[in-house]
Write a protein that holds these residues in place. Structure first.
Motif, PDB file in Angstrom:
ATOM      1  N   ILE A 258       0.835  -1.199   0.000  1.00  0.00           N
ATOM      2  CA  ILE A 258       0.000   0.000   0.000  1.00  0.00           C
ATOM      3  C   ILE A 258       0.869   1.249   0.000  1.00  0.00           C
ATOM      4  N   CYS A 259       1.873   1.270   0.881  1.00  0.00           N
ATOM      5  CA  CYS A 259       2.756   2.441   0.966  1.00  0.00           C
ATOM      6  C   CYS A 259       3.459   2.690  -0.358  1.00  0.00           C
ATOM      7  N   SER A 260       3.931   1.629  -0.984  1.00  0.00           N
ATOM      8  CA  SER A 260       4.695   1.765  -2.217  1.00  0.00           C
ATOM      9  C   SER A 260       3.803   2.095  -3.404  1.00  0.00           C
ATOM     10  N   LEU A 261       2.723   1.317  -3.602  1.00  0.00           N
ATOM     11  CA  LEU A 261       1.913   1.443  -4.811  1.00  0.00           C
ATOM     12  C   LEU A 261       0.898   2.579  -4.733  1.00  0.00           C
ATOM     13  N   LEU A 262       0.286   2.773  -3.550  1.00  0.00           N
ATOM     14  CA  LEU A 262      -0.782   3.771  -3.457  1.00  0.00           C
ATOM     15  C   LEU A 262      -0.302   5.133  -2.964  1.00  0.00           C
ATOM     16  N   PHE A 263       0.702   5.143  -2.084  1.00  0.00           N
ATOM     17  CA  PHE A 263       1.088   6.409  -1.460  1.00  0.00           C
ATOM     18  C   PHE A 263       2.480   6.892  -1.846  1.00  0.00           C
TER      19      PHE A 263
ATOM     20  N   HIS B   8      12.380   4.963   7.983  1.00  0.00           N
ATOM     21  CA  HIS B   8      11.971   5.151   9.375  1.00  0.00           C
ATOM     22  C   HIS B   8      10.482   5.472   9.496  1.00  0.00           C
ATOM     23  N   ARG B   9       9.965   6.342   8.621  1.00  0.00           N
ATOM     24  CA  ARG B   9       8.559   6.740   8.754  1.00  0.00           C
ATOM     25  C   ARG B   9       7.617   5.574   8.466  1.00  0.00           C
ATOM     26  N   ARG B  10       7.955   4.762   7.464  1.00  0.00           N
ATOM     27  CA  ARG B  10       7.103   3.615   7.170  1.00  0.00           C
ATOM     28  C   ARG B  10       7.100   2.638   8.351  1.00  0.00           C
TER      29      ARG B  10
ATOM     30  N   GLU C  56       7.549   3.426  11.504  1.00  0.00           N
ATOM     31  CA  GLU C  56       6.745   4.035  12.570  1.00  0.00           C
ATOM     32  C   GLU C  56       5.258   3.812  12.340  1.00  0.00           C
ATOM     33  N   LEU C  57       4.826   3.941  11.092  1.00  0.00           N
ATOM     34  CA  LEU C  57       3.420   3.735  10.777  1.00  0.00           C
ATOM     35  C   LEU C  57       2.995   2.304  11.078  1.00  0.00           C
ATOM     36  N   VAL C  58       3.815   1.340  10.677  1.00  0.00           N
ATOM     37  CA  VAL C  58       3.498  -0.066  10.935  1.00  0.00           C
ATOM     38  C   VAL C  58       3.376  -0.320  12.431  1.00  0.00           C
ATOM     39  N   ASN C  59       4.307   0.215  13.207  1.00  0.00           N
ATOM     40  CA  ASN C  59       4.308  -0.026  14.649  1.00  0.00           C
ATOM     41  C   ASN C  59       3.059   0.517  15.334  1.00  0.00           C
ATOM     42  N   GLY C  60       2.500   1.618  14.826  1.00  0.00           N
ATOM     43  CA  GLY C  60       1.344   2.220  15.474  1.00  0.00           C
ATOM     44  C   GLY C  60       0.007   1.674  15.049  1.00  0.00           C
ATOM     45  N   PHE C  61      -0.036   0.979  13.891  1.00  0.00           N
ATOM     46  CA  PHE C  61      -1.336   0.600  13.359  1.00  0.00           C
ATOM     47  C   PHE C  61      -2.039  -0.494  14.149  1.00  0.00           C
TER      48      PHE C  61
ATOM     49  N   SER D 278      -5.906   3.688  21.495  1.00  0.00           N
ATOM     50  CA  SER D 278      -5.999   3.838  20.039  1.00  0.00           C
ATOM     51  C   SER D 278      -5.984   5.305  19.621  1.00  0.00           C
ATOM     52  N   LEU D 279      -6.607   6.165  20.412  1.00  0.00           N
ATOM     53  CA  LEU D 279      -6.578   7.601  20.114  1.00  0.00           C
ATOM     54  C   LEU D 279      -5.151   8.132  20.147  1.00  0.00           C
ATOM     55  N   ARG D 280      -4.368   7.699  21.099  1.00  0.00           N
ATOM     56  CA  ARG D 280      -2.982   8.154  21.178  1.00  0.00           C
ATOM     57  C   ARG D 280      -2.183   7.663  19.969  1.00  0.00           C
ATOM     58  N   ALA D 281      -2.416   6.408  19.566  1.00  0.00           N
ATOM     59  CA  ALA D 281      -1.743   5.890  18.368  1.00  0.00           C
ATOM     60  C   ALA D 281      -2.183   6.664  17.128  1.00  0.00           C
ATOM     61  N   SER D 282      -3.467   7.015  17.073  1.00  0.00           N
ATOM     62  CA  SER D 282      -3.985   7.784  15.941  1.00  0.00           C
ATOM     63  C   SER D 282      -3.300   9.136  15.826  1.00  0.00           C
ATOM     64  N   ARG D 283      -3.068   9.796  16.950  1.00  0.00           N
ATOM     65  CA  ARG D 283      -2.417  11.106  16.911  1.00  0.00           C
ATOM     66  C   ARG D 283      -0.986  10.996  16.379  1.00  0.00           C
ATOM     67  N   ARG D 284      -0.276   9.932  16.773  1.00  0.00           N
ATOM     68  CA  ARG D 284       1.092   9.750  16.283  1.00  0.00           C
ATOM     69  C   ARG D 284       1.102   9.503  14.779  1.00  0.00           C
ATOM     70  N   ILE D 285       0.200   8.646  14.317  1.00  0.00           N
ATOM     71  CA  ILE D 285       0.145   8.318  12.892  1.00  0.00           C
ATOM     72  C   ILE D 285      -0.303   9.526  12.083  1.00  0.00           C
ATOM     73  N   ARG D 286      -1.284  10.262  12.606  1.00  0.00           N
ATOM     74  CA  ARG D 286      -1.783  11.443  11.901  1.00  0.00           C
ATOM     75  C   ARG D 286      -0.670  12.469  11.698  1.00  0.00           C
ATOM     76  N   SER D 287       0.203  12.611  12.683  1.00  0.00           N
ATOM     77  CA  SER D 287       1.310  13.555  12.556  1.00  0.00           C
ATOM     78  C   SER D 287       2.249  13.154  11.418  1.00  0.00           C
ATOM     79  N   ILE D 288       2.535  11.854  11.300  1.00  0.00           N
ATOM     80  CA  ILE D 288       3.413  11.374  10.229  1.00  0.00           C
ATOM     81  C   ILE D 288       2.754  11.571   8.870  1.00  0.00           C
ATOM     82  N   VAL D 289       1.481  11.191   8.763  1.00  0.00           N
ATOM     83  CA  VAL D 289       0.769  11.318   7.478  1.00  0.00           C
ATOM     84  C   VAL D 289       0.674  12.782   7.072  1.00  0.00           C
ATOM     85  N   THR D 290       0.432  13.684   8.030  1.00  0.00           N
ATOM     86  CA  THR D 290       0.345  15.114   7.718  1.00  0.00           C
ATOM     87  C   THR D 290       1.658  15.629   7.138  1.00  0.00           C
ATOM     88  N   SER D 291       2.782  15.187   7.686  1.00  0.00           N
ATOM     89  CA  SER D 291       4.077  15.626   7.150  1.00  0.00           C
ATOM     90  C   SER D 291       4.282  15.116   5.732  1.00  0.00           C
TER      91      SER D 291
END
Length: 479
Positions: A181-186, A192-194, A196-201, A223-236
């Motif tokens: 998904i990360c490679s083909l869609l995004f 490191h960022r990928r 981090e995303l895997v670890n939080g999902f 889950s809300l705390r994990a969402s905030r961490r992931i949202r920060s990475i996706v926003t960047s």
């Protein structure tokens, strides 16, 4: 003195009570579906979650249907809910999009992923966003993606399977599908960022269906705390792609994020806000991370349990492999020849649907089967209700891929096989998931032999199916 005060209060309450009784008798009672809403706010939520986590969800639903019939009321995740059972109920849910029903997930789901995710939108908003996302799921785009999927699978097997004597299938398949998904869609490269995303999902997904109480020790709070961490990475990541797009460094067709950003620019200012882009990127990651990995995991599990089915799949895949040069990638045409393998995958999805079910919000007062369903309530459907119904699929617990042959004498009626939903909201990533599954199974079957080595060959739903111990298998290279 206390007795006098009590008598005074009782006498004062008598006329109020009589008035309320008279009003109640004068007003016609609402003909709501049978059942109970249970304890306010909590209702039957804990009972359903407990049944899912002990693999008794189908039994729990069937008991309700036997007691109340195919239409019954309950309370799930803080909202009055009506369970609709059977193909007719599924059709009503899937074909009344927009004016009557709007897609609706538990509040915990939207609190974690965002209110503007595609499955929450209705009408024109939904169609436009689906069009922006669906452009990457068209056959002409997928044809170009098969080779890249093949690359990702080969790399994954080299890194995590080859040279090993034992692996855990479930976590590895989640890693693989997330990488694709990360490679083909995004367009997000390894790093490191990928990671981090895997670890939080895992933490994020665990609370999607939970009682939305935000405390440090609740699953929802975690889950809300994990969402905030992931949202920060996706926003960047979104900021970087917006900058590249503005500088002419990327084409809208490069990835889904760039497409969504371009969609907003083409349609006018404010069409898609940054928040909407981030919400939908997170939703697509969750959708692709879990559903396909679950299908592949349980497909590998089934092949180890049913040697006859395994032999047929192996023959089909070896027939394709022998016509390929060493190292040559799979193509769209190769996948089109994997007809039996996909029927096996369909039967796996029937018995263990990756998505348990979903909700719809009632947009206006409606009548269904003679019952009144008020605006603001939610409708609940579950895939196992029809997919494990012996009147629709004879011997439902028997694994039989022939059910899905084109010439089957007993094809399932419409709206009874629904692992990917149905109607206008059928999963837009269905074909993408199909390609992923076939590419993975081809390389696993032709490259390895395996045996289950789990102490218990079962699974729970949390809320998606998870095999105990992650489905450990002993593996040997085939060649």
């Amino acid at each position: 003195m206390d007795t006098l005060i009590m008598l005074t209060l009782i006498l004062a309450l008598i006329p109020i009570t009589l008035t309320l009784i008279l009003i109640k008798h004068k007003q016609p009672s609402k003909n709501h579906p049978p059942g109970s809403l249970g304890i306010p706010y909590i209702g039957q939520s804990l009972a359903l979650l407990r049944a899912m986590r002990t693999n008794r969800d189908r039994e729990w639903l069937q008991q309700r249907i036997e007691k109340y019939g195919p239409v019954s009321k309950l309370n799930l995740f803080g909202c009055p809910t009506v369970l609709l059972a059977g193909p007719v109920g599924n059709k009503f849910v899937f074909m009344n999009e927009g004016n009557v029903l709007g897609n609706h997930q538990p509040r915990s789901f939207t609190r974690i992923l965002g209110d503007r995710i595609i499955i929450e939108l209705v009408g024109e908003e939904h169609r436009r966003l689906r069009g922006a996302i669906g452009g990457f799921m068209r056959p002409e785009v997928l044809k170009r993606s098969v080779g890249r999927m093949d690359e990702e699978v080969r790399l994954h097997l080299d890194m995590f399977w080859r040279g090993k004597s034992q692996v855990k299938v479930s976590p590895l398949m989640k890693t693989l599908t997330f990488d694709m998904i990360c490679s083909l869609l995004f367009g997000l490269e390894r790093g490191h960022r990928r990671s981090e995303l895997v670890n939080g999902f895992e933490q994020l997904i665990a609370g999607l269906w939970s009682i939305p109480v935000n405390l440090p020790f609740t699953q929802f709070g975690k889950s809300l705390r994990a969402s905030r961490r992931i949202r920060s990475i996706v926003t960047s990541i979104v900021h970087e792609k917006r900058t590249a797009l503005a500088g002419g460094g990327r084409e809208p067709s490069n990835d889904v994020i760039t497409s969504l950003l371009s969609f907003g620019l083409e349609e006018g200012p404010g069409t898609l806000t940054e928040e909407e882009v981030v919400d939908n990127v997170m939703f697509l990651m969750v959708a692709g991370y879990d559903t396909t990995s679950i299908l592949i995991t349980f497909l590998i599990r089934q092949l180890s349990r049913d040697l006859d089915v395994y032999d047929k799949v192996l023959r089909e895949q070896e027939g394709i492999a022998k016509n390929k040069a060493p190292g040559e990638r799979l193509t769209w045409e190769d996948l089109s020849k994997m007809k039996y393998t996909w029927r096996v995958a369909m039967e796996v999805s029937r018995i263990v649907p990756p998505a348990f079910g979903s909700m719809r919000r009632v947009l206006k007062d409606i009548e269904y089967k003679g019952y009144q369903i008020p605006k603001g309530w939610q409708i609940f459907w579950a895939a196992t209700v029809t997919q494990m119904d012996e009147h629709i699929f004879p011997e439902p617990t028997k694994f039989d891929p022939s059910r899905f042959e084109s010439q089957s004498p007993c094809p399932p009626p419409p709206f009874s096989y629904i692992p990917f939903g149905g109607g206008p909201r059928i999963c837009p990533g269905y074909e993408f998931a199909k390609c992923e599954t076939l590419v993975v199974i081809h390389h696993v079957v032709t490259g390895f032999k395996w045996n289950l080595c789990a102490k218990e060959d079962s699974f729970i739903r949390n809320p998606v199916p998870e095999p105990y111990e992650g489905l450990p298998i002993q593996i040997d290279a085939r060649h």
